[in-house]
Structures are given as structure tokens and as C-alpha cells.
Motif scaffolding. Sequence first.
Motif, PDB file in Angstrom:
ATOM      1  N   SER A 118     -44.762  40.572 -29.971  1.00  0.00           N
ATOM      2  CA  SER A 118     -44.283  40.597 -28.602  1.00  0.00           C
ATOM      3  C   SER A 118     -43.118  41.561 -28.447  1.00  0.00           C
ATOM      4  N   GLN A 119     -42.913  42.028 -27.217  1.00  0.00           N
ATOM      5  CA  GLN A 119     -41.885  43.014 -26.926  1.00  0.00           C
ATOM      6  C   GLN A 119     -40.495  42.495 -27.286  1.00  0.00           C
ATOM      7  N   GLN A 120     -40.243  41.186 -27.169  1.00  0.00           N
ATOM      8  CA  GLN A 120     -38.914  40.662 -27.452  1.00  0.00           C
ATOM      9  C   GLN A 120     -38.540  40.801 -28.925  1.00  0.00           C
ATOM     10  N   ASN A 121     -39.486  40.994 -29.805  1.00  0.00           N
ATOM     11  CA  ASN A 121     -39.193  41.176 -31.219  1.00  0.00           C
ATOM     12  C   ASN A 121     -38.913  42.623 -31.574  1.00  0.00           C
ATOM     13  N   ASN A 122     -39.127  43.535 -30.635  1.00  0.00           N
ATOM     14  CA  ASN A 122     -38.858  44.951 -30.880  1.00  0.00           C
ATOM     15  C   ASN A 122     -37.433  45.275 -30.472  1.00  0.00           C
ATOM     16  N   THR A 123     -36.772  46.073 -31.292  1.00  0.00           N
ATOM     17  CA  THR A 123     -35.438  46.550 -30.957  1.00  0.00           C
ATOM     18  C   THR A 123     -35.473  48.063 -31.013  1.00  0.00           C
ATOM     19  N   GLU A 124     -35.124  48.705 -29.911  1.00  0.00           N
ATOM     20  CA  GLU A 124     -35.095  50.161 -29.845  1.00  0.00           C
ATOM     21  C   GLU A 124     -33.664  50.618 -30.099  1.00  0.00           C
ATOM     22  N   ILE A 125     -33.507  51.507 -31.078  1.00  0.00           N
ATOM     23  CA  ILE A 125     -32.198  52.021 -31.456  1.00  0.00           C
ATOM     24  C   ILE A 125     -32.278  53.536 -31.505  1.00  0.00           C
ATOM     25  N   THR A 126     -31.316  54.194 -30.877  1.00  0.00           N
ATOM     26  CA  THR A 126     -31.259  55.651 -30.900  1.00  0.00           C
ATOM     27  C   THR A 126     -30.067  56.078 -31.733  1.00  0.00           C
ATOM     28  N   PHE A 172     -35.767  54.823 -32.764  1.00  0.00           N
ATOM     29  CA  PHE A 172     -36.509  53.989 -33.701  1.00  0.00           C
ATOM     30  C   PHE A 172     -36.837  52.667 -33.017  1.00  0.00           C
ATOM     31  N   ASN A 173     -38.021  52.144 -33.290  1.00  0.00           N
ATOM     32  CA  ASN A 173     -38.425  50.823 -32.804  1.00  0.00           C
ATOM     33  C   ASN A 173     -38.587  49.923 -34.016  1.00  0.00           C
ATOM     34  N   LEU A 174     -37.670  48.978 -34.152  1.00  0.00           N
ATOM     35  CA  LEU A 174     -37.691  48.080 -35.306  1.00  0.00           C
ATOM     36  C   LEU A 174     -38.148  46.687 -34.905  1.00  0.00           C
ATOM     37  N   GLY A 195     -28.707  44.610 -36.982  1.00  0.00           N
ATOM     38  CA  GLY A 195     -28.232  43.279 -37.365  1.00  0.00           C
ATOM     39  C   GLY A 195     -27.424  42.619 -36.266  1.00  0.00           C
ATOM     40  N   PRO A 196     -27.506  41.294 -36.199  1.00  0.00           N
ATOM     41  CA  PRO A 196     -26.725  40.568 -35.198  1.00  0.00           C
ATOM     42  C   PRO A 196     -25.237  40.653 -35.520  1.00  0.00           C
ATOM     43  N   LYS A 197     -24.440  40.585 -34.503  1.00  0.00           N
ATOM     44  CA  LYS A 197     -22.987  40.604 -34.670  1.00  0.00           C
ATOM     45  C   LYS A 197     -22.509  39.157 -34.773  1.00  0.00           C
ATOM     46  N   VAL A 198     -22.328  38.698 -35.987  1.00  0.00           N
ATOM     47  CA  VAL A 198     -21.859  37.328 -36.207  1.00  0.00           C
ATOM     48  C   VAL A 198     -20.667  37.363 -37.150  1.00  0.00           C
ATOM     49  N   GLU A 199     -19.797  36.403 -36.976  1.00  0.00           N
ATOM     50  CA  GLU A 199     -18.669  36.262 -37.875  1.00  0.00           C
ATOM     51  C   GLU A 199     -18.983  35.132 -38.837  1.00  0.00           C
ATOM     52  N   VAL A 200     -18.910  35.439 -40.118  1.00  0.00           N
ATOM     53  CA  VAL A 200     -19.215  34.440 -41.140  1.00  0.00           C
ATOM     54  C   VAL A 200     -17.954  34.201 -41.959  1.00  0.00           C
ATOM     55  N   LEU A 201     -17.557  32.955 -42.046  1.00  0.00           N
ATOM     56  CA  LEU A 201     -16.410  32.579 -42.854  1.00  0.00           C
ATOM     57  C   LEU A 201     -16.873  31.652 -43.959  1.00  0.00           C
ATOM     58  N   VAL A 202     -16.366  31.866 -45.155  1.00  0.00           N
ATOM     59  CA  VAL A 202     -16.678  30.981 -46.276  1.00  0.00           C
ATOM     60  C   VAL A 202     -15.525  30.013 -46.416  1.00  0.00           C
ATOM     61  N   LYS A 203     -15.852  28.742 -46.314  1.00  0.00           N
ATOM     62  CA  LYS A 203     -14.820  27.722 -46.453  1.00  0.00           C
ATOM     63  C   LYS A 203     -14.615  27.442 -47.920  1.00  0.00           C
ATOM     64  N   LYS A 204     -13.369  27.400 -48.317  1.00  0.00           N
ATOM     65  CA  LYS A 204     -13.022  27.123 -49.712  1.00  0.00           C
ATOM     66  C   LYS A 204     -12.893  25.607 -49.867  1.00  0.00           C
ATOM     67  N   HIS A 205     -13.557  25.089 -50.884  1.00  0.00           N
ATOM     68  CA  HIS A 205     -13.446  23.668 -51.181  1.00  0.00           C
ATOM     69  C   HIS A 205     -12.258  23.449 -52.087  1.00  0.00           C
ATOM     70  N   SER A 206     -11.526  22.378 -51.810  1.00  0.00           N
ATOM     71  CA  SER A 206     -10.384  22.079 -52.679  1.00  0.00           C
ATOM     72  C   SER A 206     -10.882  21.477 -53.970  1.00  0.00           C
ATOM     73  N   ALA A 207     -10.187  21.742 -55.027  1.00  0.00           N
ATOM     74  CA  ALA A 207     -10.570  21.232 -56.348  1.00  0.00           C
ATOM     75  C   ALA A 207      -9.847  19.925 -56.616  1.00  0.00           C
ATOM     76  N   THR A 208     -10.239  18.899 -55.885  1.00  0.00           N
ATOM     77  CA  THR A 208      -9.608  17.590 -56.090  1.00  0.00           C
ATOM     78  C   THR A 208     -10.389  16.804 -57.109  1.00  0.00           C
ATOM     79  N   LEU A 209      -9.678  16.081 -57.923  1.00  0.00           N
ATOM     80  CA  LEU A 209     -10.316  15.240 -58.941  1.00  0.00           C
ATOM     81  C   LEU A 209     -10.517  13.852 -58.379  1.00  0.00           C
TER      82      LEU A 209
END
Length: 97
Positions: free
Chosen positions: A2-10, A20-22, A81-95
Motif C-alpha cells: 500500500s501507498q502508506q508503506n512507501n516513503t519518498e526521499i529526495t 528514492f521510494n523506500l 528512520g523514525p525520529k525517536v528518543e531512546v534512553l537506556v535506564k540504568k538499573h541499580s546494583a542493589t543486593l
Amino acid sequence: MSQQNNTEITLEVGEQEFTFNLTPADVTKYFNALTQTNKVAPGNNLLMTTVLQEQKNVLKPLLGNPVMVMQLAGALLEEYGPKVEVLVKKHSATLSA
């Protein structure tokens, strides 16, 4: 697909413009073809299979330089690619006691 899956980039390269049609399938095929010793050929294939038919003869000579291939493929994928912000959360090393 479908057309919605095509992305045209110049991309503008010097004074030339290439359109380009990706689709998700194009990008998946590119990533699946990448190996540790094979990076330029998948980039070349992505560019040549997604550029407008009437622009292939102008684009092809530019792809003789592997650095150009990687720069163009990289620019294309960055724009795709989509413009997303990805953050990696650090887990604390609690015993636990």
C-alpha cells in the motif's frame, strides 16, 4: 504494497537530485544483506533498486566510489528512520538479603 508503506526521499548530490521510494521490505532486505565483509554491495543495491527509473543512468556512475555509496545509503536510511528518543535506564546494583 500500500501507498502508506512507501516513503519518498529526495537527496541532493551536488547539483543533481535523486528521488528514492523506500518500503519497509527494501530496508529489511538491505539490513539482512549486510555482513562483516559485505557492506557496499547492499548499499549499492538499495540505492539502485529504490531510485526513480529515469534517474538510474545518472546515479550509477556516482556509485563507483564505495565511500559515495555508503554516504548516500546512510543519508537515505537516516532520513527514512523514525525520529525517536531512546534512553537506556540504568538499573541499580542493589543486593537482596
